[in-house]
Design a protein around this motif. Structure first.
Motif, PDB file in Angstrom:
ATOM      1  N   ILE A  37      10.760   3.746 -14.253  1.00  0.00           N
ATOM      2  CA  ILE A  37      11.861   4.700 -14.168  1.00  0.00           C
ATOM      3  C   ILE A  37      11.981   5.397 -15.523  1.00  0.00           C
ATOM      4  N   VAL A  38      11.948   6.724 -15.514  1.00  0.00           N
ATOM      5  CA  VAL A  38      12.069   7.498 -16.752  1.00  0.00           C
ATOM      6  C   VAL A  38      13.329   8.359 -16.672  1.00  0.00           C
ATOM      7  N   PRO A  39      14.352   8.063 -17.510  1.00  0.00           N
ATOM      8  CA  PRO A  39      15.574   8.867 -17.500  1.00  0.00           C
ATOM      9  C   PRO A  39      15.465  10.073 -18.436  1.00  0.00           C
ATOM     10  N   LEU A  44      16.100  13.038   1.968  1.00  0.00           N
ATOM     11  CA  LEU A  44      17.114  13.604   1.086  1.00  0.00           C
ATOM     12  C   LEU A  44      18.365  12.738   1.148  1.00  0.00           C
ATOM     13  N   GLN A  45      18.985  12.538   0.006  1.00  0.00           N
ATOM     14  CA  GLN A  45      20.197  11.717  -0.062  1.00  0.00           C
ATOM     15  C   GLN A  45      21.218  12.388  -0.972  1.00  0.00           C
ATOM     16  N   VAL A  46      22.480  12.396  -0.551  1.00  0.00           N
ATOM     17  CA  VAL A  46      23.563  12.919  -1.361  1.00  0.00           C
ATOM     18  C   VAL A  46      24.673  11.870  -1.415  1.00  0.00           C
ATOM     19  N   GLY A  79       0.789  -1.219   0.000  1.00  0.00           N
ATOM     20  CA  GLY A  79       0.000   0.000   0.000  1.00  0.00           C
ATOM     21  C   GLY A  79       0.819   1.265   0.000  1.00  0.00           C
ATOM     22  N   VAL A  80       2.125   1.176   0.294  1.00  0.00           N
ATOM     23  CA  VAL A  80       2.998   2.347   0.310  1.00  0.00           C
ATOM     24  C   VAL A  80       3.415   2.692  -1.123  1.00  0.00           C
ATOM     25  N   ASN A  81       3.466   3.979  -1.423  1.00  0.00           N
ATOM     26  CA  ASN A  81       3.966   4.467  -2.710  1.00  0.00           C
ATOM     27  C   ASN A  81       5.198   5.328  -2.482  1.00  0.00           C
ATOM     28  N   LEU A  82       6.105   5.313  -3.467  1.00  0.00           N
ATOM     29  CA  LEU A  82       7.276   6.175  -3.444  1.00  0.00           C
ATOM     30  C   LEU A  82       7.339   6.974  -4.742  1.00  0.00           C
ATOM     31  N   GLY A  83       7.575   8.270  -4.609  1.00  0.00           N
ATOM     32  CA  GLY A  83       7.934   9.110  -5.734  1.00  0.00           C
ATOM     33  C   GLY A  83       9.356   9.573  -5.526  1.00  0.00           C
ATOM     34  N   ILE A  84      10.237   9.300  -6.493  1.00  0.00           N
ATOM     35  CA  ILE A  84      11.666   9.557  -6.308  1.00  0.00           C
ATOM     36  C   ILE A  84      12.195  10.348  -7.499  1.00  0.00           C
ATOM     37  N   LEU A  85      12.993  11.358  -7.205  1.00  0.00           N
ATOM     38  CA  LEU A  85      13.651  12.142  -8.244  1.00  0.00           C
ATOM     39  C   LEU A  85      15.148  12.120  -7.988  1.00  0.00           C
ATOM     40  N   TYR A  86      15.906  11.698  -9.003  1.00  0.00           N
ATOM     41  CA  TYR A  86      17.357  11.592  -8.905  1.00  0.00           C
ATOM     42  C   TYR A  86      18.020  12.634  -9.802  1.00  0.00           C
ATOM     43  N   GLY A  87      19.154  13.148  -9.351  1.00  0.00           N
ATOM     44  CA  GLY A  87      20.032  13.950 -10.190  1.00  0.00           C
ATOM     45  C   GLY A  87      21.432  13.382 -10.126  1.00  0.00           C
ATOM     46  N   GLN A  88      22.064  13.182 -11.290  1.00  0.00           N
ATOM     47  CA  GLN A  88      23.385  12.568 -11.348  1.00  0.00           C
ATOM     48  C   GLN A  88      24.292  13.388 -12.259  1.00  0.00           C
ATOM     49  N   TYR A  89      25.440  13.776 -11.734  1.00  0.00           N
ATOM     50  CA  TYR A  89      26.416  14.528 -12.532  1.00  0.00           C
ATOM     51  C   TYR A  89      27.754  13.797 -12.468  1.00  0.00           C
ATOM     52  N   ALA A  90      28.352  13.543 -13.650  1.00  0.00           N
ATOM     53  CA  ALA A  90      29.626  12.830 -13.700  1.00  0.00           C
ATOM     54  C   ALA A  90      30.510  13.421 -14.779  1.00  0.00           C
ATOM     55  N   ARG A  95      19.272  12.809  -4.394  1.00  0.00           N
ATOM     56  CA  ARG A  95      17.981  12.121  -4.500  1.00  0.00           C
ATOM     57  C   ARG A  95      16.982  12.711  -3.500  1.00  0.00           C
ATOM     58  N   VAL A  96      15.755  12.906  -3.974  1.00  0.00           N
ATOM     59  CA  VAL A  96      14.641  13.313  -3.117  1.00  0.00           C
ATOM     60  C   VAL A  96      13.589  12.212  -3.197  1.00  0.00           C
ATOM     61  N   LEU A  97      13.193  11.685  -2.043  1.00  0.00           N
ATOM     62  CA  LEU A  97      12.227  10.595  -1.974  1.00  0.00           C
ATOM     63  C   LEU A  97      11.020  11.034  -1.158  1.00  0.00           C
ATOM     64  N   LYS A  98       9.834  10.798  -1.716  1.00  0.00           N
ATOM     65  CA  LYS A  98       8.587  11.133  -1.040  1.00  0.00           C
ATOM     66  C   LYS A  98       7.771   9.860  -0.827  1.00  0.00           C
TER      67      LYS A  98
END
Length: 303
Positions: free
Chosen positions: A102-104, A275-277, A48-59, A298-301
């Motif tokens: 997952i949509v990149p 929040l994750q770094v 029943g739990v949902n997660l919305g996650i947005l990632y940013g990656q710089y390399a 990363r931001v996770l809701k």
């Protein structure tokens, strides 16, 4: 130009064309773990739990290797990638399953000395990945879990056959399979171990050629230290190998054998927002660009 692909792009720099060089460098770079997991990804949440996650990656990458030796060329590859991810946890016959998508999206920028090859950058939306994990062992009392995952990358992202390696989409199907084991070693220390196996369809229009790729594998490990119920730090290790490509029937000699480390700090700034770094780099690279800097956010809701 097509006949020049018979030259190995790394071993014969003087003979290889700009096309072969750039194709070899870029393809070897992009054969890392298809789904690089984060610490805690394989600890299931209730149905029943949902997660919305947005990632940013710089390399950034500015050193190229061939067969473990540094190649004397002035070339670079920078990537700015975002990922939008939705996860839903559900119970199927007593087994927790998490269908997800997952949509990149983002930008790849190739800095290279081969002037005739254009363009050297591209941005847009990539191929979405759909799939799910099923937890065949879910034992919170003993604090250990086993999850099995299957994903498919669907070739509907932006792709221009004339841009070859400088694309967000890949114009091919991919299958990605993972098996994970998670165990609490103590009240504060958690070990995550993940094995990945990837299979690839053909890209039938890669600068006018067919591009094929052998199966690739990845081993991923995370050692987490729980600072509190809200926060943790972790050290991760990724080893990717295999995945040699052929273009126009000619071997590219670009088999991957790459090791990378990543440090993580994550905290819940609200009961439903994390929040994750992360920061890290490659340890060593056999073929392709070496990643000298990586920063992830990363931001996770939870809802």
């Amino acid at each position: 130009m097509r006949s020049t692909l018979k030259n190995t792009p790394f071993k014969s720099l003087a003979m290889g064309s700009a096309l072969a060089l750039t194709t070899g460098f870029f393809s070897a770079t992009t054969q890392a773990a298809e789904i690089a997991t984060d610490p805690g990804d394989y600890t299931p949440l209730p149905a029943g739990v949902n997660l919305g996650i947005l990632y940013g990656q710089y390399a950034t990458r500015d050193t190229v290797y061939a067969d473990g030796d540094k190649v004397p060329v002035d070339a670079g590859l920078n990537t700015i990638i975002g990922l939008a991810r939705f996860v839903h946890y559900m119970d199927i016959g007593g087994v927790i399953v998490d269908p997800q998508i997952i949509v990149p999206f983002g930008k790849v920028e190739l800095e290279e000395p081969f002037g005739p090859l254009q363009p050297t950058s591209e941005s847009g939306v990539g191929d979405p990945i759909i799939g799910a994990t099923a937890w065949v062992l879910n034992n919170p009392d003993d604090q250990q879990w086993v999850g099995l995952s299957a994903f498919a990358s669907v070739p509907v992202g932006q792709y221009d056959d004339d841009k070859g390696p400088v694309n967000i989409g890949e114009n091919r199907w991919k299958g990605i399979f993972q098996a994970a084991y998670v165990k609490h070693l103590s009240n504060s220390v958690v070990l995550d171990l993940i094995a990945e196996y990837s299979v690839y369809g053909d890209n039938d229009d890669f600068l006018g050629f067919k591009r094929e790729q052998e199966d690739a594998q990845s081993l991923q490990g995370h050692l987490r230290y729980l600072l509190s119920k809200q926060s943790h730090v972790a050290l991760s290790y990724y080893h990717s190998f295999g995945g040699e490509t052929t273009v126009g029937g000619q071997d590219q000699d670009d088999r991957v054998n790459t090791n990378r480390w990543l440090a993580t700090y994550a905290t819940f700034v609200d009961p439903t927002v994390q929040l994750q770094v992360q920061a890290g780099q490659d340890i060593n690279v056999e073929n392709g660009f070496e990643e000298d800097t990586r920063v992830n956010f990363r931001v996770l809701k939870v809802f």
